[in-house]
Design a protein around this motif. Structure first.
Motif, PDB file in Angstrom:
ATOM      1  N   GLY A  64     -17.123 -13.343 -21.629  1.00  0.00           N
ATOM      2  CA  GLY A  64     -15.887 -12.974 -21.766  1.00  0.00           C
ATOM      3  C   GLY A  64     -14.820 -13.884 -21.200  1.00  0.00           C
ATOM      4  O   GLY A  64     -15.139 -14.565 -20.376  1.00  0.00           O
ATOM      5  N   PRO A  65     -13.612 -13.559 -21.271  1.00  0.00           N
ATOM      6  CA  PRO A  65     -12.526 -14.685 -20.878  1.00  0.00           C
ATOM      7  C   PRO A  65     -12.441 -14.185 -19.471  1.00  0.00           C
ATOM      8  O   PRO A  65     -12.651 -13.204 -19.209  1.00  0.00           O
ATOM      9  CB  PRO A  65     -11.234 -14.168 -21.725  1.00  0.00           C
ATOM     10  N   PRO A  66     -11.645 -14.960 -18.794  1.00  0.00           N
ATOM     11  CA  PRO A  66     -11.470 -15.157 -17.530  1.00  0.00           C
ATOM     12  C   PRO A  66     -10.343 -13.700 -17.597  1.00  0.00           C
ATOM     13  O   PRO A  66      -9.503 -13.562 -18.177  1.00  0.00           O
ATOM     14  CB  PRO A  66     -10.943 -16.097 -16.766  1.00  0.00           C
ATOM     15  N   ALA A  67     -10.588 -12.562 -16.460  1.00  0.00           N
ATOM     16  CA  ALA A  67      -9.630 -11.603 -16.599  1.00  0.00           C
ATOM     17  C   ALA A  67      -9.524 -11.171 -15.172  1.00  0.00           C
ATOM     18  O   ALA A  67     -10.501 -11.142 -14.363  1.00  0.00           O
ATOM     19  CB  ALA A  67     -10.508 -10.455 -17.407  1.00  0.00           C
ATOM     20  N   GLU A  68      -8.300 -10.885 -14.605  1.00  0.00           N
ATOM     21  CA  GLU A  68      -8.234 -10.234 -13.135  1.00  0.00           C
ATOM     22  C   GLU A  68      -7.914  -8.808 -13.067  1.00  0.00           C
ATOM     23  O   GLU A  68      -6.840  -8.492 -12.969  1.00  0.00           O
ATOM     24  CB  GLU A  68      -6.902 -11.154 -12.703  1.00  0.00           C
ATOM     25  N   GLY A  69      -8.790  -8.190 -13.613  1.00  0.00           N
ATOM     26  CA  GLY A  69      -8.894  -6.734 -13.500  1.00  0.00           C
ATOM     27  C   GLY A  69      -9.311  -6.201 -12.058  1.00  0.00           C
ATOM     28  O   GLY A  69      -9.046  -5.001 -11.712  1.00  0.00           O
ATOM     29  N   ALA A  70      -9.844  -7.199 -11.317  1.00  0.00           N
ATOM     30  CA  ALA A  70     -10.209  -6.733  -9.940  1.00  0.00           C
ATOM     31  C   ALA A  70      -9.255  -7.204  -8.683  1.00  0.00           C
ATOM     32  O   ALA A  70      -8.852  -8.296  -8.652  1.00  0.00           O
ATOM     33  CB  ALA A  70     -11.365  -7.320  -9.467  1.00  0.00           C
ATOM     34  N   THR A  71      -8.246  -6.401  -8.573  1.00  0.00           N
ATOM     35  CA  THR A  71      -6.946  -6.582  -7.793  1.00  0.00           C
ATOM     36  C   THR A  71      -7.267  -7.012  -6.402  1.00  0.00           C
ATOM     37  O   THR A  71      -6.714  -7.800  -5.711  1.00  0.00           O
ATOM     38  CB  THR A  71      -6.131  -5.425  -7.590  1.00  0.00           C
ATOM     39  N   ASP A  72      -8.352  -6.568  -5.774  1.00  0.00           N
ATOM     40  CA  ASP A  72      -8.745  -7.100  -4.536  1.00  0.00           C
ATOM     41  C   ASP A  72      -9.610  -8.146  -4.512  1.00  0.00           C
ATOM     42  O   ASP A  72     -10.934  -8.401  -4.530  1.00  0.00           O
ATOM     43  CB  ASP A  72      -9.773  -5.904  -3.879  1.00  0.00           C
ATOM     44  N   PHE A  73      -8.788  -9.368  -4.471  1.00  0.00           N
ATOM     45  CA  PHE A  73      -9.366 -10.632  -4.660  1.00  0.00           C
ATOM     46  C   PHE A  73     -10.368 -11.077  -3.685  1.00  0.00           C
ATOM     47  O   PHE A  73     -11.621 -11.315  -3.664  1.00  0.00           O
ATOM     48  CB  PHE A  73      -8.351 -11.673  -4.856  1.00  0.00           C
ATOM     49  N   LEU A  74      -9.895 -11.226  -2.301  1.00  0.00           N
ATOM     50  CA  LEU A  74     -10.807 -11.535  -1.392  1.00  0.00           C
ATOM     51  C   LEU A  74     -12.132 -10.631  -0.923  1.00  0.00           C
ATOM     52  O   LEU A  74     -13.106 -10.921  -0.723  1.00  0.00           O
ATOM     53  CB  LEU A  74      -9.999 -11.646  -0.021  1.00  0.00           C
ATOM     54  N   TRP A  75     -11.737  -9.088  -1.483  1.00  0.00           N
ATOM     55  CA  TRP A  75     -12.972  -8.192  -1.533  1.00  0.00           C
ATOM     56  C   TRP A  75     -14.043  -8.574  -2.289  1.00  0.00           C
ATOM     57  O   TRP A  75     -15.259  -8.554  -2.143  1.00  0.00           O
ATOM     58  CB  TRP A  75     -12.173  -6.929  -1.703  1.00  0.00           C
ATOM     59  N   MET A  76     -13.649  -8.866  -3.612  1.00  0.00           N
ATOM     60  CA  MET A  76     -14.542  -9.317  -4.586  1.00  0.00           C
ATOM     61  C   MET A  76     -15.129 -10.642  -4.216  1.00  0.00           C
ATOM     62  O   MET A  76     -16.520 -10.687  -4.389  1.00  0.00           O
ATOM     63  CB  MET A  76     -13.721  -9.432  -5.852  1.00  0.00           C
ATOM     64  N   ILE A  77     -14.915 -11.665  -3.715  1.00  0.00           N
ATOM     65  CA  ILE A  77     -15.145 -12.779  -3.298  1.00  0.00           C
ATOM     66  C   ILE A  77     -16.249 -12.494  -2.107  1.00  0.00           C
ATOM     67  O   ILE A  77     -17.530 -12.952  -2.250  1.00  0.00           O
ATOM     68  CB  ILE A  77     -14.289 -13.697  -2.747  1.00  0.00           C
ATOM     69  N   MET A  78     -15.996 -11.524  -1.278  1.00  0.00           N
ATOM     70  CA  MET A  78     -17.043 -11.164  -0.174  1.00  0.00           C
ATOM     71  C   MET A  78     -18.140 -10.404  -0.778  1.00  0.00           C
ATOM     72  O   MET A  78     -19.468 -10.818  -0.371  1.00  0.00           O
ATOM     73  CB  MET A  78     -16.384 -10.476   0.917  1.00  0.00           C
ATOM     74  N   LEU A  79     -17.934  -9.323  -1.554  1.00  0.00           N
ATOM     75  CA  LEU A  79     -19.094  -8.774  -2.341  1.00  0.00           C
ATOM     76  C   LEU A  79     -19.856  -9.670  -3.215  1.00  0.00           C
ATOM     77  O   LEU A  79     -21.246  -9.579  -3.266  1.00  0.00           O
ATOM     78  CB  LEU A  79     -18.358  -7.628  -3.098  1.00  0.00           C
ATOM     79  N   ALA A  80     -19.228 -10.579  -3.913  1.00  0.00           N
ATOM     80  CA  ALA A  80     -20.026 -11.366  -4.667  1.00  0.00           C
ATOM     81  C   ALA A  80     -20.855 -12.366  -3.952  1.00  0.00           C
ATOM     82  O   ALA A  80     -21.908 -12.722  -4.212  1.00  0.00           O
ATOM     83  CB  ALA A  80     -18.916 -12.420  -5.522  1.00  0.00           C
TER      84      ALA A  80
END
Length: 558
Positions: free
Chosen positions: A66-82
């Motif tokens: 899928g296309p890049p989508a910024e539905g995850a507003t907690d950016f740094l949180w997403m990076i840490m979980l990833a």
């Protein structure tokens, strides 16, 4: 010297790390209990989708390819979980560890305000009360549901303490914490910018303005670089949920939630206001709270959808906790006789226990809800085995359903799909999408309870359209949650022979509507087989059970 031989006038000094560690371990135990007996909140799954996608090399996208989508507003949180997922740790368990650290940080900072020098019996009493309150607080409740609230709250508490104490030669930490807040959540930008401006005044008074400005400019450069990167990557000025939540049917949609939040924290609010009234440094207390108050003011103009445990008011809750932690100091300043001071301490302890019990009651309700047995917790987990990877799904429930099911998924509300976030859903958009499966919450725009006596009710297109709320038209509604089901019904009216329609019971009403394309990639019989099984006791599984079961193929590992 052993505890029992310690002289009464020389109480043992307890280590400062004791209660933060106790809070972290206890919270981790609560997290494990919930993950093995229940599930996460609907919106928490949305961010986990992006974290899983990034960890498996698919970029920041809602589905593989899928296309890049910024539905995850907690950016740094997403990076840490990833990052944690890439290392092999489950995303929900990683969230529990990070939030446990956050909760420990809040306890540590509150204890520094409450008993900065004491390490004796008063410290023991204060530590027990603070730890119990934080474990039952709305901060912990939202974190248990899967959000970043405790970690976010710890950074907010750190910002408050930096502004309140204003340590010389450490004011550069104010913009540093501010930029981390902004990267963690987009609304943290408001707190970070406001705090940085206040910090400049503090640095000027301390004659530390030049090094402070250097630190602030460095943080601003980081923020601008991130903003430039995200615009180049996503092609949007703002995260998609901000476009969605800026739309409302009310002029001040956040005012009601703010009032509900204050009432739910009425005992804590009373303690906090008492501290503000009695403390000799009330001006500094107010100044330290300004960034959080600015955020609450901004949220009064935003739609606070999925506001689990008042998570959007979490920075305000932190202010109340920090102010209340200063109340013993305020009483010590105002109340001189020892007997009266002891009576005041007893009164504070009773009120703190009452506030803890109040929060624990609401926390128990949230845990019970997450331990519920609604079909939607399991449905897409069982449906996934029948879904070809190229199945096109249009949906409004973009969390748990999309997490467990493969396919090309498009959110009709706009939380994860740029077109519907910016331009709103329409029947024409659905026709171009040509989905194999449409799943929408009716959101009060259609009612089918009078037509349905069973959990799963098949409707003719005519009956499905007859259930639409009288006088409601998709083009007259701008709010995505309400507009989506009306657009779906308008699409059905234009293509009545293309779909089979099912109204499904969700909690007390038949609020979930499914349209399965007759000639689509998903066979109707397979759809009904998975749906029917989801209503049986044998289908019930916890989050970790579903994750660890062998037949979970993994949406992002194909």
């Amino acid at each position: 010297m052993s505890l029992e031989h310690t002289p009464p006038n020389n109480p043992p000094r307890l280590p400062a790390w004791l209660f933060p560690v106790v809070a972290m371990v206890a919270y981790w135990g609560l997290t494990q209990y919930l993950l093995t007996t229940g599930h996460l909140h609907e919106d928490a799954y949305i961010l986990y989708i992006y974290a899983e996608s990034l960890a498996h090399g698919n970029g920041i996208a809602y589905f593989p390819g899928g296309p890049p989508a910024e539905g995850a507003t907690d950016f740094l949180w997403m990076i840490m979980l990833a990052g944690a997922r890439y290392l092999g740790l489950d995303v929900a368990q990683a969230a529990g560890l990070l939030n446990g650290l956050g909760l420990a940080g809040i306890v540590w900072l509150a204890m520094r305000l409450l008993a900065p020098a004491d390490r004796g019996y008063h410290y023991l009493l204060a530590g027990v009360l603070v730890t119990l309150y934080m474990l039952s607080s709305q901060i912990a409740q939202a974190a248990l549901a899967g959000f970043s609230t405790a970690l976010y709250g710890a950074l907010t508490a750190a910002l408050f303490c930096l502004l309140y104490a204003a340590p010389s030669r450490r004011t550069w930490l104010i913009p540093a914490v501010g930029i981390v807040l902004g990267l963690l959540r987009p609304d943290g930008v408001l707190m970070g910018v406001t705090a940085t401006l206040l910090g400049a005044v503090i640095a000027w008074r301390q004659r530390e303005l030049k090094p402070y400005l250097a630190a602030a400019l460095a943080c601003a450069a980081v923020g601008l670089a991130y903003f430039g990167w995200r615009y180049a990557y996503f092609g949007q000025l703002l995260p998609l949920p901000l476009y969605v939540k800026s739309t409302s049917v009310e002029s001040l949609p956040g005012l009601g939630p703010h009032l509900d939040w204050l009432w739910s924290n009425r005992l804590l609010t009373g303690l906090a206001l008492a501290a503000l009234a009695l403390h000799p440094r009330r001006g500094r207390m107010l100044a330290a709270a300004v960034p959080m108050l600015v955020l609450l003011l901004a949220f009064a103009f935003a739609t606070q959808s999925q506001n689990a445990a008042f998570r959007f008011q979490a920075p305000g809750t932190i202010v109340l906790i920090m102010w209340a932690a200063l109340l013993p100091q305020a009483l010590a300043h105002r109340v001189r006789p020892t007997l009266l001071r002891r009576a005041a301490i007893v009164g504070l302890a009773v009120l703190a226990l009452a506030a803890t019990a109040q929060q624990a009651s609401s926390g128990a309700r949230i845990i019970r809800a997450l331990q519920g047995n609604e079909y939607i917790y399991y449905f897409s987990y069982y449906l996934d085995r029948y879904l070809p990877p190229d199945t096109t799904i249009a949906l409004t429930e973009a969390g748990r359903f999309a997490y467990w099911a493969q396919g090309k998924k498009y959110d009709l509300v706009g939380l994860n799909t740029a077109h519907t976030a910016r331009h709103k859903v329409s029947p024409g958009y659905l026709q171009r999408l040509d989905p194999d499966l449409i799943f929408t919450h009716t959101a009060g725009m259609a009612h089918y309870d009078s037509m349905c006596q069973q959990d799963i009710c098949e409707l003719t297109p005519a009956r499905a359209l007859a259930g639409k709320r009288h006088g409601a038209h998709w083009q007259d509604v701008n709010y995505g949650v309400s507009r989506a089901p009306l657009a779906v019904l308008a699409h059905l009216e234009q293509h009545p022979d293309a779909y089979r329609v099912f109204a499904v019971r969700y909690y007390a009403g038949h609020d979930h509507l499914y349209l399965v394309k007759r000639s689509g990639r998903l066979a109707v019989d397979d759809f009904l087989r998975a749906l029917g099984h989801s209503f049986t006791p044998e289908a019930r599984r916890s989050y970790l059970d579903m994750k660890h079961t062998a037949d979970f193929r993994g949406v992002f590992t194909r």
